[in-house]
Design a protein around this motif. Structure first.
Motif, PDB file in Angstrom:
ATOM      1  N   LEU A   1       6.874  22.172   5.582  1.00  0.00           N
ATOM      2  CA  LEU A   1       7.265  20.691   5.804  1.00  0.00           C
ATOM      3  C   LEU A   1       7.118  19.901   4.563  1.00  0.00           C
ATOM      4  N   VAL A   2       7.595  19.097   4.454  1.00  0.00           N
ATOM      5  CA  VAL A   2       8.100  18.263   2.510  1.00  0.00           C
ATOM      6  C   VAL A   2       7.243  16.978   2.895  1.00  0.00           C
ATOM      7  N   VAL A   3       5.565  16.536   2.515  1.00  0.00           N
ATOM      8  CA  VAL A   3       5.194  15.166   2.112  1.00  0.00           C
ATOM      9  C   VAL A   3       5.827  14.500   1.138  1.00  0.00           C
ATOM     10  N   ASP A   4       6.331  13.083   0.813  1.00  0.00           N
ATOM     11  CA  ASP A   4       6.385  12.618  -0.275  1.00  0.00           C
ATOM     12  C   ASP A   4       6.761  10.582   0.241  1.00  0.00           C
ATOM     13  N   ASP A   5       6.108  10.492  -0.470  1.00  0.00           N
ATOM     14  CA  ASP A   5       6.529   9.092   0.004  1.00  0.00           C
ATOM     15  C   ASP A   5       8.550   8.388  -0.718  1.00  0.00           C
TER      16      ASP A   5
ATOM     17  N   MET B   1       0.180   7.854  -1.349  1.00  0.00           N
ATOM     18  CA  MET B   1       1.052   7.910  -0.168  1.00  0.00           C
ATOM     19  C   MET B   1       0.697   6.929   0.510  1.00  0.00           C
ATOM     20  N   PRO B   2       1.024   5.707   1.271  1.00  0.00           N
ATOM     21  CA  PRO B   2       0.521   4.298   1.527  1.00  0.00           C
ATOM     22  C   PRO B   2      -0.150   5.383   3.192  1.00  0.00           C
ATOM     23  N   THR B   3      -0.944   4.640   3.782  1.00  0.00           N
ATOM     24  CA  THR B   3      -1.229   4.686   4.789  1.00  0.00           C
ATOM     25  C   THR B   3      -1.962   5.927   4.905  1.00  0.00           C
ATOM     26  N   MET B   4      -2.182   7.293   4.727  1.00  0.00           N
ATOM     27  CA  MET B   4      -2.558   9.094   4.452  1.00  0.00           C
ATOM     28  C   MET B   4      -2.268   9.284   3.245  1.00  0.00           C
ATOM     29  N   SER B   5      -3.486   9.518   2.446  1.00  0.00           N
ATOM     30  CA  SER B   5      -2.798  10.476   0.978  1.00  0.00           C
ATOM     31  C   SER B   5      -2.581  11.715   1.882  1.00  0.00           C
ATOM     32  N   GLY B   6      -2.152  12.227   0.398  1.00  0.00           N
ATOM     33  CA  GLY B   6      -2.266  13.597  -0.036  1.00  0.00           C
ATOM     34  C   GLY B   6      -3.218  14.378   0.702  1.00  0.00           C
TER      35      GLY B   6
ATOM     36  N   ILE C   1       8.149   8.385 -10.547  1.00  0.00           N
ATOM     37  CA  ILE C   1       7.282   8.280 -11.862  1.00  0.00           C
ATOM     38  C   ILE C   1       7.188   7.164 -11.898  1.00  0.00           C
ATOM     39  N   THR C   2       8.517   5.466 -12.237  1.00  0.00           N
ATOM     40  CA  THR C   2       8.575   4.918 -12.722  1.00  0.00           C
ATOM     41  C   THR C   2       8.058   3.935 -11.413  1.00  0.00           C
ATOM     42  N   SER C   3       8.494   4.448 -10.597  1.00  0.00           N
ATOM     43  CA  SER C   3       8.497   3.113  -9.579  1.00  0.00           C
ATOM     44  C   SER C   3       6.908   3.433  -9.136  1.00  0.00           C
ATOM     45  N   GLN C   4       6.177   4.127  -9.692  1.00  0.00           N
ATOM     46  CA  GLN C   4       4.388   4.095  -9.638  1.00  0.00           C
ATOM     47  C   GLN C   4       3.678   3.085 -10.955  1.00  0.00           C
ATOM     48  N   GLN C   5       4.604   3.666 -12.007  1.00  0.00           N
ATOM     49  CA  GLN C   5       4.239   2.951 -12.873  1.00  0.00           C
ATOM     50  C   GLN C   5       4.442   1.413 -13.057  1.00  0.00           C
ATOM     51  N   LEU C   6       5.548   1.039 -11.974  1.00  0.00           N
ATOM     52  CA  LEU C   6       6.052  -0.508 -11.920  1.00  0.00           C
ATOM     53  C   LEU C   6       5.173  -1.039 -10.408  1.00  0.00           C
ATOM     54  N   GLY C   7       4.265   0.208 -10.184  1.00  0.00           N
ATOM     55  CA  GLY C   7       3.014  -0.231  -8.966  1.00  0.00           C
ATOM     56  C   GLY C   7       2.377  -0.980  -9.857  1.00  0.00           C
ATOM     57  N   HIS C   8       2.057   0.152 -10.381  1.00  0.00           N
ATOM     58  CA  HIS C   8       0.452  -0.968 -11.364  1.00  0.00           C
ATOM     59  C   HIS C   8       1.087  -2.289 -12.000  1.00  0.00           C
ATOM     60  N   ILE C   9       1.903  -2.226 -12.732  1.00  0.00           N
ATOM     61  CA  ILE C   9       1.933  -3.178 -13.025  1.00  0.00           C
ATOM     62  C   ILE C   9       1.933  -4.593 -12.239  1.00  0.00           C
ATOM     63  N   SER C  10       2.409  -4.235 -10.878  1.00  0.00           N
ATOM     64  CA  SER C  10       3.064  -4.979 -10.258  1.00  0.00           C
ATOM     65  C   SER C  10       1.063  -5.544  -9.516  1.00  0.00           C
ATOM     66  N   SER C  11       0.182  -5.144  -9.465  1.00  0.00           N
ATOM     67  CA  SER C  11      -0.695  -4.874  -9.280  1.00  0.00           C
ATOM     68  C   SER C  11      -1.496  -5.835 -10.379  1.00  0.00           C
ATOM     69  N   LEU C  12      -1.307  -4.820 -11.949  1.00  0.00           N
ATOM     70  CA  LEU C  12      -2.091  -6.042 -12.896  1.00  0.00           C
ATOM     71  C   LEU C  12      -1.801  -7.663 -12.574  1.00  0.00           C
ATOM     72  N   LEU C  13      -0.036  -7.657 -11.678  1.00  0.00           N
ATOM     73  CA  LEU C  13       0.303  -9.198 -11.809  1.00  0.00           C
ATOM     74  C   LEU C  13      -0.828  -9.458 -10.338  1.00  0.00           C
TER      75      LEU C  13
ATOM     76  N   ALA D   1      -0.114  -6.439  -1.508  1.00  0.00           N
ATOM     77  CA  ALA D   1      -0.138  -5.217  -1.428  1.00  0.00           C
ATOM     78  C   ALA D   1       1.089  -4.082  -2.274  1.00  0.00           C
ATOM     79  N   CYS D   2       0.013  -3.271  -3.197  1.00  0.00           N
ATOM     80  CA  CYS D   2       1.207  -2.778  -4.315  1.00  0.00           C
ATOM     81  C   CYS D   2       1.331  -1.613  -3.665  1.00  0.00           C
ATOM     82  N   GLY D   3       1.240  -0.955  -2.556  1.00  0.00           N
ATOM     83  CA  GLY D   3       1.635   0.152  -2.245  1.00  0.00           C
ATOM     84  C   GLY D   3       0.839   1.295  -3.012  1.00  0.00           C
ATOM     85  N   SER D   4       0.626   2.034  -2.441  1.00  0.00           N
ATOM     86  CA  SER D   4       0.076   3.659  -3.173  1.00  0.00           C
ATOM     87  C   SER D   4       0.270   3.846  -4.298  1.00  0.00           C
TER      88      SER D   4
END
Lengths: 125, 227
Positions: free
Chosen positions: A4-8, A54-59, B155-167, B194-197
């Protein structure tokens, strides 16, 4: 063995599933977050690979929830994440995660962790 | 208690000063807003006009002091941490840009090597099976490596999420400053953007050292379990 591979991230799920196929594991189901993963988790799953953020529920929450189920107490859980702070790793241990891979990783590291975990489960059985 | 003569003298002096100021205001005619001039003339023509003018000036002073206080408050908010946030965003954006370029270069290199291997296979008509298998395995490895380099996207998507939260945070602060001027009585309600996780420390740097720490912690845990 069913994984089961879980990643957003769709990209990450595809990278992990591709790496699994390369080392001979072709049976994998995927989920985009902890909630979805709980829906896909049943007794047929033999190994969990999960991201943390991950959104909704973290790992982390997902791992805790799995450990609380009757057939989730001994299943190997491997976390693949960017979170490398010592306190994060300790939190993962406390949540019931069996091993930990930091992104970016190489397929050889993934193979090594899976082999070790399956060997330890086999030894414990 | 001051003697009445002294009080009278001071009052007269004050009135002369006010009269002089009103004369000046009146003579500046074109510069003075018509309504304000009419108001002054009206006030001063009324019985007790001077007292009314004093009250008006006091109200004006209170309003000006309020505006100055809000300006000070907003300057504080603008300064407080915003420079840090801008620097963080700048650093993050540079990191994303660099990671994207590195990944693109690695992918191009991998594809280049794959093309070379395929060309070698194409021209080599009399390859032994073992050599052919070795070369095909290399092609597979290169393509797998290419796919692996795509981890940068997550990884860069998470970095951009961080930038988005700062903005989002900065937008909230600017809104707060705007609210101070437009509706100071209204309590500030922060934006719920919401800036995602994301992991604010996500990095595309090689994970060797961090992986070693994780391995050490998990090894200790395994030892405890077996003990």
């Amino acid at each position: 063995m069913k994984f089961l591979v879980v990643d957003d991230s769709v990209t990450m799920r595809r990278i992990i599933i591709n790496a699994l196929e390369r080392i001979g594991y072709t049976d994998a189901v995927e989920a985009a977050n902890g909630h979805e993963a709980l829906g896909a988790f049943d007794e047929s799953v033999g190994f969990i690979i999960t991201d943390w953020n991950m959104p909704t529920m973290s790992g982390l929450e997902f791992a805790r929830t799995v450990r609380a189920t009757p057939f989730g107490q001994t299943i190997p859980i491997l976390m693949v994440t960017t979170r490398g702070a010592r306190e994060d790793i300790v939190a993962a241990v406390e949540a019931g995660v069996n091993n930990y891979i930091l992104k970016p990783f190489t397929p050889s590291v993934l193979k090594d962790k899976i082999d070790r975990l399956l060997a330890s489960v086999g030894a414990a059985a | 208690m001051r003697p009445p003569e002294e009080l009278l003298y001071d009052s007269e002096a004050s009135l002369r000063l006010v009269d002089h100021a009103i004369e000046e205001l009146s003579s500046s005619g074109t510069d003075l807003d018509h309504d304000a001039r009419a108001f002054l003339e009206h006030v001063m023509s009324q019985p007790g006009g001077f007292a009314e003018l004093s009250r008006t000036l006091l109200r004006a002073y209170a309003e000006t002091a309020g505006i100055a206080s809000r300006l000070r408050e907003s300057c504080g908010m603008a300064d407080n941490g915003n420079l840090d946030r801008l620097q963080q965003m700048h650093g993050r954006l540079r990191e994303v840009s660099s990671a994207t370029e590195t990944a693109a270069t690695d992918i191009l290199d991998g594809l280049g090597r794959t093309v070379d291997l395929i060309e070698q296979l194409d021209v080599a008509t009399s390859l032994a099976d073992a050599d052919r298998h070795r070369m095909l395995a290399s092609v597979r490895d290169e393509l797998s490596g290419v796919m692996n380099h795509l981890q940068f996207q997550d990884i860069t998507s998470q970095q951009l999420g961080h930038i988005s939260s700062l903005l989002a945070d900065m937008r909230g602060r600017i809104n707060q400053i705007v609210t101070i001027f437009t509706n100071p009585e209204m309590p500030f309600v922060p934006d719920d953007l919401a800036c995602g996780s994301f992991d604010p420390n996500a990095t595309t740097a090689p994970s060797g050292d961090r992986q070693a720490v994780a391995d050490e912690i998990f090894a200790i845990q395994a030892e405890r379990k077996t003990a």
